[in-house]
Design an enzyme around this catalytic site. Structure first.
Site, mmCIF file in Angstrom:
data_model
loop_
_atom_site.group_PDB
_atom_site.id
_atom_site.type_symbol
_atom_site.label_atom_id
_atom_site.label_comp_id
_atom_site.label_asym_id
_atom_site.label_seq_id
_atom_site.Cartn_x
_atom_site.Cartn_y
_atom_site.Cartn_z
ATOM 1 N NE ARG A 51 -74.495 4.478 38.157
ATOM 2 C CZ ARG A 51 -73.916 4.061 37.235
ATOM 3 N NH1 ARG A 51 -72.581 3.917 37.286
ATOM 4 N NH2 ARG A 51 -74.535 3.652 35.889
ATOM 5 C CB THR A 52 -79.724 1.132 41.558
ATOM 6 O OG1 THR A 52 -79.640 2.716 41.101
ATOM 7 C CG2 THR A 52 -80.969 1.143 42.574
#
Ligand code: NCD
Length: 306
Positions: A51-52
């Site tokens: 995600r990041t």
């Protein structure tokens, strides 16, 4: 030049502006599609991420900018012995802004001391994760319509969970928040949060072991996975990994407007059956992460349109 290393690097007013900008991007994404034209974001990830890193990259692309970087230490010159100081001095010649994740606490801070361009801490060991905090704040604000007057339960690995440390620190400046810290004794919140933040600021909190005992009191339940990679031995991880599993049964006694957050990745701690419950916010939260990073990149590059 400003960096974002610790959640407290942003004032409450600056956070407010970032969340407002993120909400504007959500409402009118087309107005931001060229703001970062000609700019480059480097993602230097010395530790795994889905995600990041991808939300940072998607954010820059949706702003019309470009991205470069690496997704594991193995594919960088770190394997040849290069220091983070040298890496950022070099990458700073190629990119306008850097997002860095590193397994060692403090590595992005160290990098920022020598960097010619702004550094964003995308997670440093078990320490902080300020852009996940912005994601969580945007999610709480959008789900609850406010950032104060809340009872928040943090559940799981409160010892090693950097998203928990960051969010408690950032929220310590908002009014009337009560914390219920749910963990096994071995995974309690570290003293630099419990003593230095909660006790010093006289913020009400309690530490409990049972989720069932407190779930009915919560406005927000922030679930976390047990952070296997930060354990000293596998046997302890195996013993503790399934301490908490949120399922539809446990949710029966929760408030009808509870918001369930999780920074993800999920392992076992939330049953997939919970995903269909309207109180499950974690996938919306992951989407919010892209928008808030768009707001952050524009702000740090000084490119906010009028
Ligand atoms: C978190 C992290 O990396 O700290 N993930 C994320 O960035 N969304 C949580 C975790 O890994 O458990």
């Amino acid at each position: 030049m400003r960096h974002l290393i610790d959640p407290m690097d942003l004032s409450v007013e600056e956070i407010d502006d970032l969340l407002k900008l993120a909400n504007q991007v959500i409402a009118h994404p087309e107005q931001y599609s060229e703001v970062c034209h000609g700019k480059k974001l480097a993602t230097l990830f010395f530790e795994p991420s889905t995600r990041t890193r991808l939300s940072f990259e998607a954010a820059m692309m949706e702003l019309g900018g470009n991205v470069l970087g690496f997704s594991s230490a193995d594919s960088s010159s770190a394997t040849k012995g290069e220091s983070v100081h040298d890496t950022v001095q070099v990458v700073g010649c190629y990119a306008d802004i850097i997002a860095m994740r590193h397994p060692k606490e403090g590595a992005p801070l160290l990098a920022s001391l020598k960097s010619p361009v702004p550094i964003i801490n995308a997670g440093d060991g078990g320490h902080y994760h300020p852009t996940q905090t912005l994601t969580d704040l945007l999610t709480i604000q959008r789900e609850k319509g406010k950032l104060g007057n809340l009872t928040i339960g943090f559940c799981g690995d409160l010892m090693f969970g950097r998203t928990v440390h960051s969010l408690i620190k950032a929220l310590s400046r908002y009014d009337n928040i009560r914390y219920i810290l749910i963990s096994p004794p071995e995974l309690r919140i570290p003293d630099y949060i419990r003593v230095e933040i909660l006790e010093k600021k006289n913020i009400p909190y309690m530490e409990v072991e049972s989720m069932e005992q407190v779930i009915s009191e919560l406005d927000i339940l922030y679930m976390t996975r047990v952070q296997r990679e930060r354990f000293f031995n596998e046997a302890d991880y195996v013993r503790l990994k399934d301490t908490y599993i949120l399922d539809t049964d446990k949710l029966k006694s929760a408030k009808s407007d509870l918001s369930i957050l999780h920074p993800l990745p999920r392992v076992n701690e939330i049953s997939t059956k919970v995903d269909d419950d309207p109180r499950a916010c974690y996938f919306r939260q992951a989407l919010n992460g892209k928008y808030v990073r768009m707001a952050l990149i524009m702000t740090m590059l000084g490119l906010i349109p009028d």
